[in-house]
Write an enzyme that holds these catalytic residues in place. Structure first.
Site, PDB file in Angstrom:
ATOM      1  N   ASP A 237       0.886  -1.159   0.000  1.00 44.12           N
ATOM      2  CA  ASP A 237       0.000   0.000   0.000  1.00 44.12           C
ATOM      3  C   ASP A 237       0.923   1.208   0.000  1.00 44.12           C
ATOM      4  O   ASP A 237       1.571   1.497   0.998  1.00 44.12           O
ATOM      5  CB  ASP A 237      -0.874  -0.034   1.250  1.00 44.12           C
ATOM      6  CG  ASP A 237      -1.745   1.216   1.384  1.00 44.12           C
ATOM      7  OD1 ASP A 237      -1.563   2.156   0.579  1.00 44.12           O
ATOM      8  OD2 ASP A 237      -2.588   1.249   2.295  1.00 44.12           O
TER       9      ASP A 237
ATOM     10  N   ASP B 186      -4.240  -1.580  -2.021  1.00 40.16           N
ATOM     11  CA  ASP B 186      -2.986  -2.291  -2.241  1.00 40.16           C
ATOM     12  C   ASP B 186      -2.642  -2.446  -3.712  1.00 40.16           C
ATOM     13  O   ASP B 186      -3.461  -2.903  -4.506  1.00 40.16           O
ATOM     14  CB  ASP B 186      -3.051  -3.664  -1.580  1.00 40.16           C
ATOM     15  CG  ASP B 186      -3.065  -3.529  -0.079  1.00 40.16           C
ATOM     16  OD1 ASP B 186      -1.994  -3.242   0.486  1.00 40.16           O
ATOM     17  OD2 ASP B 186      -4.152  -3.650   0.525  1.00 40.16           O
TER      18      ASP B 186
ATOM     19  N   TYR C  77      -3.666   9.396   0.176  1.00 40.05           N
ATOM     20  CA  TYR C  77      -3.673   9.081   1.593  1.00 40.05           C
ATOM     21  C   TYR C  77      -2.701   7.944   1.923  1.00 40.05           C
ATOM     22  O   TYR C  77      -2.645   6.932   1.230  1.00 40.05           O
ATOM     23  CB  TYR C  77      -5.083   8.751   2.086  1.00 40.05           C
ATOM     24  CG  TYR C  77      -5.131   8.978   3.565  1.00 40.05           C
ATOM     25  CD1 TYR C  77      -5.092  10.270   4.080  1.00 40.05           C
ATOM     26  CD2 TYR C  77      -5.101   7.917   4.438  1.00 40.05           C
ATOM     27  CE1 TYR C  77      -5.033  10.497   5.434  1.00 40.05           C
ATOM     28  CE2 TYR C  77      -5.052   8.125   5.802  1.00 40.05           C
ATOM     29  CZ  TYR C  77      -5.014   9.421   6.299  1.00 40.05           C
ATOM     30  OH  TYR C  77      -4.940   9.635   7.650  1.00 40.05           O
TER      31      TYR C  77
ATOM     32  N   GLY D  45      18.441  -5.921  -0.495  1.00 43.37           N
ATOM     33  CA  GLY D  45      18.563  -7.255  -1.070  1.00 43.37           C
ATOM     34  C   GLY D  45      17.268  -8.056  -1.118  1.00 43.37           C
ATOM     35  O   GLY D  45      17.144  -8.976  -1.907  1.00 43.37           O
ATOM     36  N   ASN D  46      16.301  -7.719  -0.271  1.00 43.08           N
ATOM     37  CA  ASN D  46      15.071  -8.497  -0.188  1.00 43.08           C
ATOM     38  C   ASN D  46      13.996  -7.597   0.416  1.00 43.08           C
ATOM     39  O   ASN D  46      14.250  -6.920   1.401  1.00 43.08           O
ATOM     40  CB  ASN D  46      15.321  -9.713   0.721  1.00 43.08           C
ATOM     41  CG  ASN D  46      14.238 -10.755   0.598  1.00 43.08           C
ATOM     42  OD1 ASN D  46      13.059 -10.458   0.780  1.00 43.08           O
ATOM     43  ND2 ASN D  46      14.629 -11.967   0.283  1.00 43.08           N
TER      44      ASN D  46
ATOM     45  N   LYS E 132      -7.723  -5.244   3.769  1.00 47.58           N
ATOM     46  CA  LYS E 132      -8.322  -5.111   5.098  1.00 47.58           C
ATOM     47  C   LYS E 132      -8.395  -6.439   5.837  1.00 47.58           C
ATOM     48  O   LYS E 132      -9.360  -6.767   6.526  1.00 47.58           O
ATOM     49  CB  LYS E 132      -9.726  -4.476   5.042  1.00 47.58           C
ATOM     50  CG  LYS E 132      -9.848  -3.225   4.211  1.00 47.58           C
ATOM     51  CD  LYS E 132      -8.976  -2.068   4.650  1.00 47.58           C
ATOM     52  CE  LYS E 132      -9.219  -0.869   3.743  1.00 47.58           C
ATOM     53  NZ  LYS E 132      -7.953  -0.159   3.425  1.00 47.58           N
TER      54      LYS E 132
ATOM     55  N   TYR F   4       1.244   0.374  15.003  1.00 49.66           N
ATOM     56  CA  TYR F   4       0.303   0.238  13.889  1.00 49.66           C
ATOM     57  C   TYR F   4       0.704   1.105  12.708  1.00 49.66           C
ATOM     58  O   TYR F   4       0.740   2.314  12.794  1.00 49.66           O
ATOM     59  CB  TYR F   4      -1.118   0.608  14.341  1.00 49.66           C
ATOM     60  CG  TYR F   4      -2.107   0.449  13.221  1.00 49.66           C
ATOM     61  CD1 TYR F   4      -2.432  -0.827  12.756  1.00 49.66           C
ATOM     62  CD2 TYR F   4      -2.679   1.546  12.600  1.00 49.66           C
ATOM     63  CE1 TYR F   4      -3.314  -0.990  11.718  1.00 49.66           C
ATOM     64  CE2 TYR F   4      -3.570   1.392  11.561  1.00 49.66           C
ATOM     65  CZ  TYR F   4      -3.882   0.109  11.120  1.00 49.66           C
ATOM     66  OH  TYR F   4      -4.746  -0.044  10.084  1.00 49.66           O
TER      67      TYR F   4
ATOM     68  N   LYS G 101      -1.919  -2.506   7.599  1.00 42.47           N
ATOM     69  CA  LYS G 101      -1.979  -3.947   7.719  1.00 42.47           C
ATOM     70  C   LYS G 101      -1.142  -4.648   6.673  1.00 42.47           C
ATOM     71  O   LYS G 101      -0.424  -4.044   5.907  1.00 42.47           O
ATOM     72  CB  LYS G 101      -3.412  -4.400   7.662  1.00 42.47           C
ATOM     73  CG  LYS G 101      -4.085  -4.154   9.004  1.00 42.47           C
ATOM     74  CD  LYS G 101      -5.550  -4.361   8.914  1.00 42.47           C
ATOM     75  CE  LYS G 101      -6.130  -3.670   7.713  1.00 42.47           C
ATOM     76  NZ  LYS G 101      -5.933  -2.223   7.757  1.00 42.47           N
TER      77      LYS G 101
ATOM     78  N   SER H 275      -5.065 -31.331 -12.647  1.00 45.65           N
ATOM     79  CA  SER H 275      -4.152 -32.464 -12.852  1.00 45.65           C
ATOM     80  C   SER H 275      -3.293 -32.791 -11.632  1.00 45.65           C
ATOM     81  O   SER H 275      -2.092 -32.519 -11.627  1.00 45.65           O
ATOM     82  CB  SER H 275      -3.210 -32.211 -14.030  1.00 45.65           C
ATOM     83  OG  SER H 275      -3.881 -31.661 -15.099  1.00 45.65           O
TER      84      SER H 275
ATOM     85  N   ASP I 143     -14.699   1.519   5.425  1.00 46.45           N
ATOM     86  CA  ASP I 143     -13.354   1.151   4.926  1.00 46.45           C
ATOM     87  C   ASP I 143     -13.264  -0.349   4.610  1.00 46.45           C
ATOM     88  O   ASP I 143     -12.209  -0.964   4.790  1.00 46.45           O
ATOM     89  CB  ASP I 143     -12.248   1.511   5.931  1.00 46.45           C
ATOM     90  CG  ASP I 143     -12.039   3.009   6.079  1.00 46.45           C
ATOM     91  OD1 ASP I 143     -12.659   3.785   5.320  1.00 46.45           O
ATOM     92  OD2 ASP I 143     -11.238   3.396   6.948  1.00 46.45           O
TER      93      ASP I 143
HETATM   94  C1  F6R Z   1      -6.341   1.135   6.508  1.00 45.50           C
HETATM   95  C2  F6R Z   1      -7.630   0.944   7.219  1.00 45.50           C
HETATM   96  C3  F6R Z   1      -8.446   2.111   7.556  1.00 45.50           C
HETATM   97  C4  F6R Z   1      -7.749   3.101   8.454  1.00 45.50           C
HETATM   98  C5  F6R Z   1      -8.716   4.199   8.878  1.00 45.50           C
HETATM   99  C6  F6R Z   1      -8.077   5.243   9.761  1.00 45.50           C
HETATM  100  O1  F6R Z   1      -6.044   0.073   5.697  1.00 45.50           O
HETATM  101  O2  F6R Z   1      -8.016  -0.132   7.528  1.00 45.50           O
HETATM  102  O3  F6R Z   1      -9.635   1.643   8.136  1.00 45.50           O
HETATM  103  O4  F6R Z   1      -7.214   2.452   9.565  1.00 45.50           O
HETATM  104  O5  F6R Z   1      -9.214   4.832   7.723  1.00 45.50           O
HETATM  105  O6  F6R Z   1      -6.996   5.779   9.095  1.00 45.50           O
HETATM  106  P1  F6R Z   1      -6.136   6.995   9.673  1.00 45.50           P
HETATM  107  O7  F6R Z   1      -5.759   6.614  11.077  1.00 45.50           O
HETATM  108  O8  F6R Z   1      -4.983   7.046   8.739  1.00 45.50           O
HETATM  109  O9  F6R Z   1      -7.040   8.178   9.617  1.00 45.50           O
HETATM  110 MG    MG Z   2      -3.792   2.370   3.186  1.00 43.81          MG
HETATM  111 MG    MG Z   3      -4.674  -2.358   2.280  1.00 41.82          MG
END
Ligand code: F6R
Ligand code: MG
Ligand code: MG
Length: 364
Positions: free
Chosen positions: A11, A52, A89, A102-103, A131, A226, A229, A240, A284
Site C-alpha cells: 500500500d 494495495d 492518503y 537485497g530483499n 483489510k 500500527y 496492515k 491435474s 473502509d
Molecule cells: C487502513 C484501514 C483504515 C484506516 C482508517 C483510519 O487500511 O483499515 O480503516 O485504519 O481509515 O486511518 P487513519 O488513522 O490514517 O485516519
Molecule cells: Mg492504506
Molecule cells: Mg490495504
C-alpha cells in the site's frame, strides 16, 4: 528451466482515504514492469485490491531473488513519490525502509512466490485481499487441500488421494512446522484455527511439488506499532493432481469472518469480488478478496480471468452484507472489535497510556 511466479504488493497510498489505488499509480507500475519484460522478468500484470498495489511477475530467477525484489521495491518507491505529489492518503505507508537491502521481506511489502516446473498446462490462481491479515487464507487452504467435503478430488482423484503437506509459520515466535494431511489434520487445525498467529505459508503435494504459497509478513509486528496492515496475497496451482479451479474457488462462497477491517481493529466478513468492486468503501471495507486466473505458458501469463466477477458469488456477497450489518451493530464492542490481545498490536495501547495514572487498585 523452471518458472517463478512472484506476487509482491504494497500500500503506497490511495484515494480517498484507504479505499482504492489511483489509476495513475497502476499505469506507472504497469509501464515499469513492461519495461522490465524481456530483461529481468518474462511477463507481468498489475492490479489492485482496495488500497494495495499488486505486482504479478513471472521470471526464471527463483524465490527471494534480489533483482526481482529490487524491481518491485523501486516501483513502489517511484509510485510512492507520485502518490506523495498527489497527496494520496498514506503515501508510502508500507515502505518501512529507505534503502533496499537485497530483499523486500521485512521492509513492508507482502510477498508470495513459487518456483515450479511447468506442466503440459499450468493453471494458476492468484488471490489478493485488502483489510485483512495473512492468516485469512488458513480456512480456505484447509478447505481446498484437506477437506474432502469441499474438494471432491481428494476422494475421487487417485493422484490426490495421499493428501498434502502444510507448512505453518508462527508469526509471533518466528518458527515453522510441517503437517501432513489427512493423518494430521486435527493437529493442523489446532494451530491454523488461530490465524492471527499461525499462518499457512506453503502447501505441497506429498512428493514435494509446490501447490500453494502465501505472504506471511505482518506489517504491524514488523514496525512494532500500527502502520497499516499486512493485506495478504496467495498463489495456488490447480488441476491435474491439484484441486480443480472450481475446487480452489468454491470455499470462498462461505462468508467467514476475518480480522483487519476498519483501523485494522475489527472483524468483518471476507467478501469475494470482481476487480471492478475491489474498492474498500463501506466502513473502509468490508475485507475483500479478488482472484485472477492465468494459464502460465513458458513464463507467459495467459489471462487474467476475473474469477469472482460471477453471479455465482452474488449470494455470498449478500451474506457478507448481512453479516456486516450484524457486526456493525456491535459498534466498538467485541467480537466486532478485535480481542484485547489482538488490539495490543494496533492502536489501543495509545489509549491505555493516556489513562495509566487514573486507574486505582481495588481494595482487597
Ligand atoms: C487502513 C484501514 C483504515 C484506516 C482508517 C483510519 O487500511 O483499515 O480503516 O485504519 O481509515 O486511518 P487513519 O488513522 O490514517 O485516519
Ligand atoms: Mg492504506
Ligand atoms: Mg490495504
Amino acid at each position: 528451466v523452471k518458472t517463478t511466479v512472484s506476487v509482491i504488493k504494497a500500500d503506497i497510498g490511495s484515494f480517498p482515504g484507504h479505499s482504492r489505488t489511483h489509476p495513475k499509480i497502476l499505469e506507472l507500475a504497469a509501464q515499469r514492469l513492461k519495461e522490465a519484460e524481456g530483461k529481468i522478468i518474462i511477463d507481468s500484470h498489475v492490479t489492485h485490491c482496495g488500497d494495495d498495489l499488486e505486482l504479478i511477475m513471472t521470471h526464471t530467477k527463483g524465490e527471494d531473488n534480489e533483482e526481482i525484489h529490487k524491481l518491485a521495491w523501486d516501483i513502489f518507491m517511484e509510485c510512492a513519490g507520485v502518490a506523495k505529489e498527489m497527496k494520496l492518503y498514506g503515501a508510502g505507508q508500507d515502505l518501512l525502509g529507505d534503502a533496499f537491502s537485497g530483499n523486500v521481506k521485512g521492509m513492508g511489502p507482502g510477498v508470495a512466490e513459487m518456483e515450479f516446473e511447468e506442466r503440459g498446462s499450468d493453471p494458476v490462481l492468484i488471490f489478493m485481499a485488502d483489510k485483512t491479515e495473512p492468516g485469512a487464507w488458513n480456512y480456505f487452504l484447509y478447505k481446498i487441500f484437506a477437506d474432502p467435503f469441499s474438494t471432491s478430488g481428494l476422494v475421487i482423484d487417485p493422484s490426490m488421494h495421499q493428501g498434502f503437506t502444510f507448512e505453518v509459520h508462527d508469526v509471533i515466535e518466528k518458527r515453522r512446522i510441517r503437517f501432513n494431511t489427512p493423518e494430521e489434520s486435527y493437529s493442523l487445525l489446532a494451530y491454523i484455527g488461530a490465524p492471527s498467529r499461525y499462518v499457512i505459508k506453503y502447501v505441497w503435494k506429498r512428493d514435494g511439488t509446490i501447490a500453494a504459497s502465501t505472504s506471511t509478513q505482518r506489517l504491524n509486528l514488523m514496525a512494532g506499532r500500527y502502520v497499516g496492515k499486512d493485506d495478504p496475497v496467495m498463489i495456488v496451482r490447480a488441476q491435474s493432481g491439484f484441486p480443480s479451479v472450481g475446487e480452489v474457488i468454491d470455499p470462498f462462497r462461505t462468508p467467514i469472518l476475518v480480522a483487519g477491517w476498519m483501523r485494522g481493529s475489527h472483524h468483518g466478513p471476507f467478501m469475494p469480488v470482481g476487480v471492478c468492486d475491489a474498492n474498500c468503501t463501506q466502513f473502509d471495507g468490508p475485507p475483500r478478496v479478488i482472484c485472477l486466473g492465468f494459464q502460465v505458458s513458458n513464463g507467459k501469463l495467459i489471462g487474467p480471468a476475473d474469477m469472482f466477477d460471477d453471479p455465482a458469488f452474488d449470494r455470498v456477497r449478500e451474506q457478507c452484507c448481512e453479516l456486516s450489518s450484524m457486526l456493525r451493530a456491535h459498534g466498538p464492542f467485541e467480537p466486532h472489535r478485535l480481542s484485547l490481545e489482538e488490539m495490543e498490536y494496533t492502536t489501543l495501547p495509545g489509549v491505555e497510556k493516556q489513562f495509566k495514572d487514573r486507574w486505582e487498585d481495588l481494595p482487597e
